[in-house]
Design an enzyme around this catalytic site. Structure first.
Site, PDB file in Angstrom:
ATOM      1  N   PRO A   1      -2.706 -11.519  10.697  1.00 18.29           N
ATOM      2  CA  PRO A   1      -3.068 -11.486  12.143  1.00 18.29           C
ATOM      3  C   PRO A   1      -3.249  -9.765  12.462  1.00 18.29           C
ATOM      4  CG  PRO A   1      -0.801 -12.198  11.761  1.00 18.29           C
ATOM      5  CD  PRO A   1      -1.489 -12.116  10.653  1.00 18.29           C
ATOM      6  N   ASP A   2      -3.927  -9.457  13.433  1.00 16.68           N
ATOM      7  CA  ASP A   2      -4.138  -8.248  13.678  1.00 16.68           C
ATOM      8  C   ASP A   2      -3.121  -7.917  14.939  1.00 16.68           C
ATOM      9  OD1 ASP A   2      -4.837  -5.599  14.990  1.00 16.68           O
ATOM     10  OD2 ASP A   2      -6.609  -5.725  14.095  1.00 16.68           O
TER      11      ASP A   2
ATOM     12  N   ASP B   1      -4.212  -6.138   5.347  1.00 16.30           N
ATOM     13  CA  ASP B   1      -5.020  -7.007   5.954  1.00 16.30           C
ATOM     14  C   ASP B   1      -5.098  -8.438   5.471  1.00 16.30           C
ATOM     15  OD1 ASP B   1      -6.101  -5.131   7.708  1.00 16.30           O
ATOM     16  OD2 ASP B   1      -7.322  -4.361   6.273  1.00 16.30           O
TER      17      ASP B   1
ATOM     18  N   ASN C   1       0.788  -1.329   0.033  1.00 15.80           N
ATOM     19  CA  ASN C   1      -0.059   0.068   0.051  1.00 15.80           C
ATOM     20  C   ASN C   1       0.944   1.312   0.091  1.00 15.80           C
ATOM     21  OD1 ASN C   1       0.453   0.793   2.819  1.00 15.80           O
ATOM     22  ND2 ASN C   1      -0.330  -1.136   3.344  1.00 15.80           N
TER      23      ASN C   1
HETATM   24  N1  CTP Z   1      -3.140  -2.773  12.561  1.00 18.42           N
HETATM   25  C1  CTP Z   1      -2.404  -4.100  13.209  1.00 18.42           C
HETATM   26  N2  CTP Z   1      -2.509  -5.165  12.457  1.00 18.42           N
HETATM   27  C2  CTP Z   1      -3.304  -5.504  11.481  1.00 18.42           C
HETATM   28  C3  CTP Z   1      -3.891  -4.414  11.037  1.00 18.42           C
HETATM   29  C4  CTP Z   1      -4.034  -3.159  11.666  1.00 18.42           C
HETATM   30  O1  CTP Z   1      -1.382  -3.810  13.994  1.00 18.42           O
HETATM   31  N3  CTP Z   1      -3.304  -6.540  10.736  1.00 18.42           N
HETATM   32  C5  CTP Z   1      -3.364  -1.691  13.358  1.00 18.42           C
HETATM   33  C6  CTP Z   1      -2.646  -0.530  12.668  1.00 18.42           C
HETATM   34  O2  CTP Z   1      -1.230  -0.400  12.728  1.00 18.42           O
HETATM   35  C7  CTP Z   1      -3.486   0.699  12.953  1.00 18.42           C
HETATM   36  C8  CTP Z   1      -4.789   0.083  13.496  1.00 18.42           C
HETATM   37  O3  CTP Z   1      -4.544  -1.470  13.820  1.00 18.42           O
HETATM   38  O4  CTP Z   1      -2.767   1.045  14.511  1.00 18.42           O
HETATM   39  C9  CTP Z   1      -6.043   0.226  12.625  1.00 18.42           C
HETATM   40  O5  CTP Z   1      -5.628  -0.376  11.273  1.00 18.42           O
HETATM   41  P1  CTP Z   1      -6.859  -0.375  10.329  1.00 18.42           P
HETATM   42  O6  CTP Z   1      -6.149  -1.216   9.101  1.00 18.42           O
HETATM   43  O7  CTP Z   1      -7.106   1.141   9.962  1.00 18.42           O
HETATM   44  O8  CTP Z   1      -7.962  -0.947  10.911  1.00 18.42           O
HETATM   45  P2  CTP Z   1      -8.579  -2.388  10.602  1.00 18.42           P
HETATM   46  O9  CTP Z   1      -9.087  -3.176  11.761  1.00 18.42           O
HETATM   47  O10 CTP Z   1      -7.960  -3.156   9.473  1.00 18.42           O
HETATM   48  O11 CTP Z   1      -9.910  -2.104   9.864  1.00 18.42           O
HETATM   49  P3  CTP Z   1     -10.388  -1.469   8.458  1.00 18.42           P
HETATM   50  O12 CTP Z   1      -9.310  -1.900   7.503  1.00 18.42           O
HETATM   51  O13 CTP Z   1     -11.644  -2.391   8.277  1.00 18.42           O
HETATM   52  O14 CTP Z   1     -10.484   0.017   8.710  1.00 18.42           O
END
Ligand code: CTP
Length: 406
Positions: A314-315, A285, A216
């Site tokens: 993973p988040d 994601d 990205n």
């Molecule tokens: N983040 C993370 N790991 C992921 C995705 C996100 O640590 N796999 C963290 C990012 O660094 C940021 C926050 O989560 O601090 C928000 O990320 P974002 O991508 O905006 O949120 P999502 O939960 O992925 O929601 P969406 O994409 O639906 O907006």
């Protein structure tokens, strides 16, 4: 990155002692003036052998002082007057001889006399040593450096590398840009002193085959600015960076990763040893469910393009927030619409105390940004500014919240 007028209103007395690194003092003076400082140059007789006062007068726009017998001062006390309105004395280059003098409190020329006569509490002394590696390593010099530090002097560097004499080692004066960054950092409030801060930054890259991948537009600028601001505020900082083209801020430990899973491993492995985790990374994601060892080739007569199966990454932030010894977690939300609504939901969903919301298209790759801080108590706007200014404000906000928690 566009930089704020970091030294606006500061008055710096810049001392030069004798050494080939005097040529770097010209650039350093320019940087100080460009950043809004007023600069008063003081030179030793030996420094005048390496660069003329005329050069430094032209760059600082002030006449240079070289002698304690200078008749321009009405009271004939240049050694007193020069430091009374100074915010700091910086000596660059600081020779081995000058440091020996200062360590002993000797005062036989204007520069050493002025250092001895400066008000200790209001006018700090910073030295940028510059000398041959053997001179630097000599026990006498090391003794003097230890004494100067014990007396409250800040020693910047020295750097390591090629020396004018042809030898290689410790003793080079820091480059003007490095000295400048150290001085700017010196003046920042130490609101995170003793804290350990972990930061994720940049995009991730999820390979499809050896030549393609999913990524990205994140430039990493905001995360790198926060790393710099946290280090300036006295924190020990570890930066886990995805693929970006940015120099590592001074005094920051950096670990480079490529994929979201590598970032996950690096962050979760380090998180419990930190007081704060700031997740600025734009983590992909999804990643391709499988990796092709060979480049996927177009097939002659192919009717439809190959399809790509994706699997979720993973988040990282949510995983860190769930750790038993979780640091204070700060998430970022880059949204394209309904900023506050999404940020509030994201804060609860990820289980973090603070979310920093910004509009994705308005920030990616830009030098400035605007932020909205969302926590349990409501929202707070940090209006549009360059990313370093915002990073410093964010660091102050985080420090205040840590203080309230403690
Ligand atoms: N983040 C993370 N790991 C992921 C995705 C996100 O640590 N796999 C963290 C990012 O660094 C940021 C926050 O989560 O601090 C928000 O990320 P974002 O991508 O905006 O949120 P999502 O939960 O992925 O929601 P969406 O994409 O639906 O907006």
């Amino acid at each position: 990155m566009s930089t704020p007028m970091d030294l606006a209103g500061k008055h710096i007395v810049l001392g030069l002692s004798g050494g080939i690194a005097c040529y770097k003092a010209a650039d350093f003076t320019r940087e100080l003036v460009k950043a809004g400082a007023t600069v008063q140059v003081v030179m030793t007789e030996a420094a005048e052998q390496f660069i003329t006062p005329v050069t430094l007068q032209a760059l600082s726009n002030r006449s240079v002082y070289t002698s304690q017998w200078d008749a321009r001062e009405p009271n004939a006390m240049a050694h007193i007057n020069l430091t009374r309105d100074a915010d700091a004395v910086v000596i660059a280059p600081a020779s081995a001889d000058l440091m020996a003098k200062l360590a002993q409190g000797r005062a036989d020329d204007l520069l050493s006399l002025m250092c001895l006569a400066r008000p200790l509490l209001s006018c700090p002394l910073l030295l940028a040593p510059a000398m041959n590696r053997e001179m630097w390593a000599h026990p006498a010099t090391q003794r003097n450096v230890a004494q100067l530090r014990a007396d409250g002097t800040l020693v910047l560097g020295p750097g390591n590398g090629d020396q004018a004499c042809g030898e290689i080692g410790d003793g080079r004066m820091l480059e003007p840009a490095e000295l400048f960054a150290e001085l700017v950092a010196f003046f920042q409030p130490k609101v995170l002193r003793g804290k350990r801060v972990l930061i994720s930054a940049g995009p991730t890259f999820e390979p499809i085959d050896p030549v393609r991948g999913i990524t990205n537009h994140s430039s990493g600028k905001m995360g790198f600015a926060i790393a710099r601001a946290a280090a300036e505020a006295g924190a020990s900082v570890m930066l886990i960076a995805g693929p970006v083209h940015l120099p590592t801020p001074r005094n920051v430990r950096r670990i480079d990763v490529t994929t979201a899973r590598q970032m996950f491993d690096a962050v979760t492995g380090a998180a419990s040893a930190h007081d704060v985790f700031i997740a600025t990374a734009a983590v992909a994601d999804w990643r391709p469910a499988s990796f092709n060892d060979h480049k996927i080739k177009k097939q002659p007569g192919e009717k439809s393009p190959p399809s790509l199966e994706l699997t979720e990454n993973p988040d990282i932030l949510a995983a860190v927030a769930r750790l038993p010894a979780a640091p204070y977690c700060v998430g970022f939300a880059a949204e394209s619409h309904d900023l506050l609504k999404h940020a509030r939901e994201k804060r609860v969903r990820k289980g973090v105390p603070l979310i920093v919301a910004n509009l994705g298209p308005a920030t990616f790759g830009q030098d400035d940004n605007a932020l909205t801080l969302v926590d349990a108590n409501g929202e707070r706007e940090l209006p549009r500014a360059d990313k370093l200014t915002l990073a410093r404000q964010l660091v102050a906000e985080i420090a205040a919240r840590l203080g309230a928690k403690a």
